[in-house]
Design a protein around this motif. Structure first.
Motif, PDB file in Angstrom:
ATOM      1  N   SER A  90       1.890  -5.936  -0.378  1.00  0.00           N
ATOM      2  CA  SER A  90       2.041  -4.850  -1.335  1.00  0.00           C
ATOM      3  C   SER A  90       2.921  -3.765  -0.722  1.00  0.00           C
TER       4      SER A  90
ATOM      5  N   GLY B 133       0.094   0.815   0.723  1.00  0.00           N
ATOM      6  CA  GLY B 133      -1.092   0.469   1.497  1.00  0.00           C
ATOM      7  C   GLY B 133      -2.162   1.528   1.418  1.00  0.00           C
TER       8      GLY B 133
ATOM      9  N   GLU C 108      -4.481  -4.319  -4.570  1.00  0.00           N
ATOM     10  CA  GLU C 108      -3.199  -3.847  -4.052  1.00  0.00           C
ATOM     11  C   GLU C 108      -2.501  -2.937  -5.066  1.00  0.00           C
TER      12      GLU C 108
END
Lengths: 164, 252
Positions: free
Chosen positions: A138, A141, B36
């Protein structure tokens, strides 16, 4: 703690500021992070100029308070912490020592420089096994300054300090 | 309007866009599709709220009427807000949130790039700081629009629908009124109307890569520059402003 009589020179103040760590990355001092942009020392007052890493970084208020606290403990009385925006903070400001500390702590330091990062040309190394065979999980974070990666060789997930 | 009042209005527009969108993104907290993305949306929102704090603090200084960033954020009613209608639109599904984000990321990218050259030092400094963040945001929203558009039949359909539902909010971004023109003449603001071509090129490239169809310009709504908002803003403010209004001197 007994307050010592403070030295009004830049070097001494900068040395003390190394004691202030990023509250979210305790191995990184604000000096190594490049947050302290300037220090001005008068006859009995000090001005510290800091710049935020990200506009909304919630650690900035805490960092400003800690600067005041640590300087007060060293006997300084007139302390001003000012925020400056220019030049905008870049991960290029992080010192060599800071990069080494990050990696030892398990966070991959910014790869290459901020200009190259826009082109995505510098591979990110795994802080555990040093393999360059890594992939992004991703772009964002656990904090504003980090992205999430994983190592395709040792299979460990890790934080990457964004290169901006 | 005096020069100062013009600058104040202009700063509200810049700050309000960031704050309202930041608040919208925060609504995803606890209900994003994957962890995420939850982190990503919160991070983008945090950057936007940070930008808003810088603009609104400065707006308060310029106005010089004793209002700080918190007063401006928590004690203005809907008609006093100057954010674009686009950013106050509800999150909808993930595709709609990403479509809204892509439109505004590309807009802020060209707008803030122009503001780098503002003769107002504070405005150009905030723009320089924010542009780095916006560049990163745009990469994120672009990736998702392409991934969903060029994904499964269902994700493609949802992305196409999202773009069509928000398309009519695009023209308002590029309007120029008396405040915009005064700020442009003073060298403080940018000519957003002249930036439309660049926005179009960016969006066309992304839509093409995402195998999405650019909607026809069949409808448009506007009004935010004079405080005319969609009904959604009132509900957003009711939630965002509740605590400081119910407990006026509340401190953390």
């Amino acid at each position: 703690m007994q307050a010592q009589s403070p030295s009004f020179d830049k070097e001494s103040v900068r040395k003390i500021l190394e004691m202030v760590k990023d509250p979210e990355i305790p191995v990184l001092s604000i000096e190594d992070m490049g947050i302290v942009r300037d220090v001005e020392v008068g006859d009995e007052d000090v001005q510290i100029y800091i710049t935020p890493t990200y506009s909304g970084c919630p650690a900035m208020d805490m960092i400003a308070t800690e600067i005041e606290t640590v300087l007060a403990l060293h006997g300084y009385k007139k302390i001003t912490v000012k925020t400056v925006l220019s030049p905008a903070w870049s991960s290029d400001f992080i010192s060599e020592r800071g990069r080494k500390n990050l990696e030892e702590y398990g966070i991959a330091p910014p790869s290459g420089n901020s200009k190259g990062a826009m082109l995505g040309i510098d591979p990110v190394s795994c802080p555990q096994c040093k393999s360059k065979n890594t992939s992004v999980v991703s772009e964002f974070g656990s904090t504003a300054c980090k992205a999430l990666y994983k190592c395709n060789d040792c299979l460990e997930p890790f934080d990457y300090f964004k290169c901006v | 309007m005096s020069d100062n009042k013009m600058l104040f209005e202009y700063l509200l527009r810049l700050g309000d866009n960031s704050l309202i969108l930041g608040q919208r993104l925060a609504e995803w907290c606890g209900k994003s599709p994957v962890l995420e993305e939850e982190l990503a949306l919160m991070n983008v929102g945090l950057d936007l709220i940070g930008q808003a704090r810088l603009f609104l603090s400065y707006a308060g200084e310029v106005e010089d009427a004793g209002r700080d960033e918190d007063t401006l954020a928590f004690h203005r009613d809907a008609q006093e807000w100057r954010n674009l209608l686009l950013v106050e639109q509800p999150n909808g599904d993930f595709a709609k949130t990403m479509a809204r984000q892509l439109f505004i990321d590309c807009f802020q990218y060209v707008q803030f790039e122009g503001l780098l050259h503002s003769t107002d030092k504070t405005v150009s400094e905030i723009a320089a700081k924010s542009l780095k963040e916006i560049t990163y945001h745009r990469r994120h929203s672009r990736d998702w629009v392409i991934r969903l558009g060029d994904g499964t039949e269902e994700s493609h359909q949802k992305m196409q629908t999202a773009i069509e539902e928000l398309w009519g909010f695009v023209p308002e971004m590029f309007d120029m009124d008396n405040v915009d023109n005064a700020m442009l003449a003073a060298g403080i603001g940018v000519d957003v109307a002249a930036l439309k071509d660049r926005w179009d090129t960016m969006i066309n490239d992304i839509l093409a890569e995402a195998t999405l169809t650019r909607p026809e310009d069949t409808w448009s709504v506007r009004g935010s520059r004079v405080g005319k908002h969609s009904e959604h803003l009132g509900f957003l403010l009711a939630e965002m402003q509740f605590l400081p209004r119910a407990y006026p001197d509340a401190k953390w």
